[in-house]
Motif scaffolding. Structure first.
Motif, PDB file in Angstrom:
ATOM      1  N   ALA A  67       0.577  -0.671  -0.030  1.00  0.00           N
ATOM      2  CA  ALA A  67       0.124   0.312  -0.129  1.00  0.00           C
ATOM      3  C   ALA A  67       1.277   1.206   0.090  1.00  0.00           C
ATOM      4  O   ALA A  67       0.211   2.446  -0.681  1.00  0.00           O
ATOM      5  CB  ALA A  67      -0.991   0.199   1.140  1.00  0.00           C
ATOM      6  N   LEU A  68       1.902   1.019   0.718  1.00  0.00           N
ATOM      7  CA  LEU A  68       2.719   1.933   0.859  1.00  0.00           C
ATOM      8  C   LEU A  68       3.311   2.618  -0.528  1.00  0.00           C
ATOM      9  O   LEU A  68       3.923   3.694  -0.868  1.00  0.00           O
ATOM     10  CB  LEU A  68       3.999   2.118   1.784  1.00  0.00           C
ATOM     11  N   LYS A  69       4.104   1.361  -0.918  1.00  0.00           N
ATOM     12  CA  LYS A  69       4.541   1.773  -2.704  1.00  0.00           C
ATOM     13  C   LYS A  69       4.270   1.840  -3.188  1.00  0.00           C
ATOM     14  O   LYS A  69       4.145   3.546  -4.175  1.00  0.00           O
ATOM     15  CB  LYS A  69       5.449   0.653  -2.705  1.00  0.00           C
ATOM     16  N   ASP A  70       2.486   2.249  -3.299  1.00  0.00           N
ATOM     17  CA  ASP A  70       1.204   2.004  -4.677  1.00  0.00           C
ATOM     18  C   ASP A  70       1.190   3.794  -4.020  1.00  0.00           C
ATOM     19  O   ASP A  70       0.616   4.024  -5.124  1.00  0.00           O
ATOM     20  CB  ASP A  70      -0.334   1.049  -4.114  1.00  0.00           C
ATOM     21  N   ALA A  71       1.399   4.316  -2.887  1.00  0.00           N
ATOM     22  CA  ALA A  71       0.944   5.194  -2.323  1.00  0.00           C
ATOM     23  C   ALA A  71       1.890   6.627  -3.244  1.00  0.00           C
ATOM     24  O   ALA A  71       2.036   7.487  -2.562  1.00  0.00           O
ATOM     25  CB  ALA A  71       0.454   5.451  -0.912  1.00  0.00           C
ATOM     26  N   GLU A  72       3.336   5.573  -2.784  1.00  0.00           N
ATOM     27  CA  GLU A  72       4.976   6.494  -3.192  1.00  0.00           C
ATOM     28  C   GLU A  72       5.043   7.232  -2.004  1.00  0.00           C
ATOM     29  O   GLU A  72       5.322   8.222  -1.836  1.00  0.00           O
ATOM     30  CB  GLU A  72       4.662   7.887  -3.998  1.00  0.00           C
ATOM     31  N   LEU A  73       4.613   6.289  -0.852  1.00  0.00           N
ATOM     32  CA  LEU A  73       5.006   7.051   0.311  1.00  0.00           C
ATOM     33  C   LEU A  73       6.116   5.967   1.416  1.00  0.00           C
ATOM     34  O   LEU A  73       5.966   4.974   1.310  1.00  0.00           O
ATOM     35  CB  LEU A  73       3.471   7.387   1.270  1.00  0.00           C
TER      36      LEU A  73
END
Length: 357
Positions: A67-73
């Motif tokens: 999820a963090l990778k998908d959000a670029e966070l």
């Protein structure tokens, strides 16, 4: 009170990670226990840390990282997790070894990892996140209450990025216990035709789904969550009044403006009849979708439904195995109705955020 979905990580009995064509094709099962399709965890977690993690911790941590990778966070401001049963395998392992080894020379790792907040803690340790970290263990309302916490936090500070998710695992022992209460079907010819036969019982499932939520809308936004509500053990009249009040008063839109309703039908004949009656009464002009034949019944199956609803809003396409009734219209407003063994009832309302082309 809005939350904008920026990223999703979803590990489920379907191929919902690292795959562009969502549910195309769907995975078919011929048994009553649907186990998650797991990725190569070594691609996400250091192998040395991986050795000490049980399966549910691997699923939770990896879906959060997805999820963090998908959000670029790189790091969230807060981590909120919902789980109905927590780390069942670790708890079972520890309790079994207490008996087997006569309470002596026990490995402390299963005990340390048996607490329900282990998943959220592991995520925080990996990310070095020292912010707010909460785990909700409220049965089949665990994910919904985690979402409510996130929504209230974003109302206070919309600049935050919050990682919120739902995680539950299916083990041989937990499945056997639920089977004793006749919750699951004894025979399943195909999960893709689960609703074709009028029978008692459903199929068990598991999964881990995390979402990066923010109070700010931008080009990274996938969908917008507006409201969440729960109701426990209502009579049918109270249930219908609650749904009517949620739509008319809480989200304040006409029933006919809801384009898609994702129904938590489980295949259980008695419960599904009541769900069909509700849908026919209130949403005759909306498309209807189903999802529990894909992910199985478990305490946080609404997290799978939220990921599914978001994918549908983004693609403007309802996958074939999800369709219960199709209506040709743009999909802007989606209502998720998730009953758990017809005792716990929850509603989640979300919308698309950008113009549909």
């Amino acid at each position: 009170m809005k939350a904008y979905i920026k990223g999703i990580g979803n590990i489920s009995p379907q191929q919902t990670w690292g795959y562009n064509n969502f549910l195309d094709p769907p995975l078919e099962y011929h048994r009553n226990d649907l186990m998650a399709v797991e990725p190569d965890y070594s691609q996400w977690i250091n192998p040395q840390q991986l050795r000490r993690m049980s399966r549910v911790i691997k699923m939770g941590v990896t879906s959060a990282l997805m999820a963090l990778k998908d959000a670029e966070l790189e790091k969230p401001d807060a981590i909120i997790t919902g789980t109905g049963y927590g780390c069942v395998q670790d708890t079972t392992s520890f309790l079994t070894k207490i008996t087997d080894f006569n309470e002596q020379a026990l490995n402390p790792t299963p005990f340390i990892q048996s607490t329900h907040n282990t998943i959220g803690s592991q995520i925080a340790l990996l990310l070095q996140c020292h912010g707010y970290n909460q785990t909700y263990v409220h049965g089949a309302f665990s994910f919904e209450h985690a979402l409510l916490d996130a929504l209230m936090s974003l109302q206070e500070n919309s600049a935050q990025s919050i990682l919120v998710g739902g995680v539950d695992e299916l083990t041989q022992i937990s499945h056997a216990i639920h089977t004793r209460f006749d919750k699951y079907r004894r025979e399943v010819k195909s999960t893709l035709t689960l609703f074709d036969a009028a029978e008692a019982g459903t199929v068990a499932g598991e999964g881990a789904a995390y979402f990066v939520l923010s109070g700010k809308d931008d080009t990274q936004t996938k969908a917008c969550i507006h409201a969440v509500d729960t109701l426990f053990q209502p009579v049918q009249e109270t249930l219908l009044a609650w749904i009517e009040s949620f739509v008319r008063d809480r989200i304040n839109i006409p029933f006919e403006d809801i384009d898609l309703v994702l129904l938590g039908k489980s295949g259980d004949e008695k419960a599904d009849k009541q769900i069909d009656l509700m849908a026919k009464t209130y949403f005759p002009g909306a498309s209807l979708g189903v999802y529990k034949h894909l992910c199985g019944e478990h305490s946080v199956s609404s997290s799978f439904a939220l990921a599914l609803a978001t994918e549908i809003l983004l693609s403007q396409h309802i996958p074939e195995p999800v369709i219960h009734k199709a209506v040709s219209r743009p999909i802007r407003n989606v209502l998720i109705y998730n009953p758990y063994f017809y005792q716990h009832h929850s509603l989640i309302f979300l919308t698309e955020c950008h113009d549909i082309k």
